[in-house]
Design a protein around this motif. Sequence first.
Motif, PDB file in Angstrom:
ATOM      1  N   GLY A  88      20.627 -28.766  34.711  1.00  0.00           N
ATOM      2  CA  GLY A  88      20.851 -29.376  36.021  1.00  0.00           C
ATOM      3  C   GLY A  88      21.497 -28.463  37.048  1.00  0.00           C
ATOM      4  O   GLY A  88      21.565 -28.803  38.229  1.00  0.00           O
ATOM      5  N   LEU A  89      21.962 -27.306  36.597  1.00  0.00           N
ATOM      6  CA  LEU A  89      22.631 -26.367  37.520  1.00  0.00           C
ATOM      7  C   LEU A  89      21.871 -25.061  37.677  1.00  0.00           C
ATOM      8  O   LEU A  89      22.197 -24.251  38.543  1.00  0.00           O
ATOM      9  CB  LEU A  89      24.047 -26.072  37.025  1.00  0.00           C
ATOM     10  N   GLY A  90      20.887 -24.832  36.855  1.00  0.00           N
ATOM     11  CA  GLY A  90      20.115 -23.604  36.954  1.00  0.00           C
ATOM     12  C   GLY A  90      20.927 -22.396  36.531  1.00  0.00           C
ATOM     13  O   GLY A  90      21.832 -22.477  35.694  1.00  0.00           O
ATOM     14  N   LEU A  91      20.605 -21.249  37.124  1.00  0.00           N
ATOM     15  CA  LEU A  91      21.320 -20.012  36.832  1.00  0.00           C
ATOM     16  C   LEU A  91      22.382 -19.800  37.903  1.00  0.00           C
ATOM     17  O   LEU A  91      22.082 -19.840  39.098  1.00  0.00           O
ATOM     18  CB  LEU A  91      20.348 -18.820  36.853  1.00  0.00           C
ATOM     19  N   GLN A  98      23.452 -20.260  32.408  1.00  0.00           N
ATOM     20  CA  GLN A  98      22.468 -21.303  32.682  1.00  0.00           C
ATOM     21  C   GLN A  98      22.922 -22.590  32.044  1.00  0.00           C
ATOM     22  O   GLN A  98      23.157 -22.653  30.827  1.00  0.00           O
ATOM     23  CB  GLN A  98      21.098 -20.918  32.110  1.00  0.00           C
ATOM     24  N   LEU A 117      22.823 -15.197  30.433  1.00  0.00           N
ATOM     25  CA  LEU A 117      21.666 -14.339  30.669  1.00  0.00           C
ATOM     26  C   LEU A 117      22.089 -13.089  31.427  1.00  0.00           C
ATOM     27  O   LEU A 117      22.789 -13.173  32.436  1.00  0.00           O
ATOM     28  CB  LEU A 117      20.615 -15.089  31.482  1.00  0.00           C
ATOM     29  N   TYR A 132      24.529 -14.054  34.406  1.00  0.00           N
ATOM     30  CA  TYR A 132      24.398 -15.441  34.827  1.00  0.00           C
ATOM     31  C   TYR A 132      24.748 -16.346  33.648  1.00  0.00           C
ATOM     32  O   TYR A 132      24.639 -15.953  32.491  1.00  0.00           O
ATOM     33  CB  TYR A 132      22.956 -15.769  35.210  1.00  0.00           C
TER      34      TYR A 132
END
Lengths: 113, 107
Positions: free
Chosen positions: A40-43, A37, A90, A35
């Motif tokens: 504002g967009l997360g994962l 990160q 991540l 992922y």
Amino acid sequence: DVKVTQSSRYLVKRTGEKVFLECVQDMDHENMFWYRQDPGLGLRLIYFSYDVKMKEKGDIPEGYSVSREKKERFSLILESASTNQTSMYLCASSLFAVRGEQYFGPGTRLTVT
Amino acid sequence: DQQVKQNSPSLSVQEGRISILNCDYTNSMFDYFLWYKKYPAEGPTFLISISSIKDKNEDGRFTVFLNKSAKHLSLHIVPSQPGDSAVYFCAANDMRFGAGTRLTVKP
């Protein structure tokens, strides 16, 4: 204690360089994930693998490739790094692909200049 | 197109009070939901999950509620403690994560 390790905590690369991010898990999990990160967009899922030598594209695979030659190791490759790939990366692993908790590594903060 | 949405980027509560973190999803095919907690400089860690056959799941101070008709879930933390201060991510079984909510619990 379960463990997912990532090769670097911080990495600085130049535009156009080929970048390798390594991830190793010691839980004998079939499934591994990459992922990124961003605020504002997360994962967001880049790629995942459900078995050795198997891979599936996630939501944002463009500009990335992956390699899974051994069960415990999943590598993310940036073929030609660009500044918009500056992010936190991540890695995770899980026993079940879609209905199970994922175990995450600490992340690699990549800066592309 | 984000299929899992956490519309509150931050939440601040007093120690001992309840924290309620919300999450909405758009895909009715999602049938398993998870909450993760993330401290700075660490990867997310699993907190609690819920299957769509249930509407509530409890684990100590943490309870997750699922409202399938509204496509909404919430995480309740009671009582909140300063150590709960972290970013909380909601996730759906399709490896879809929300943007996260930063919870601050003030002593």
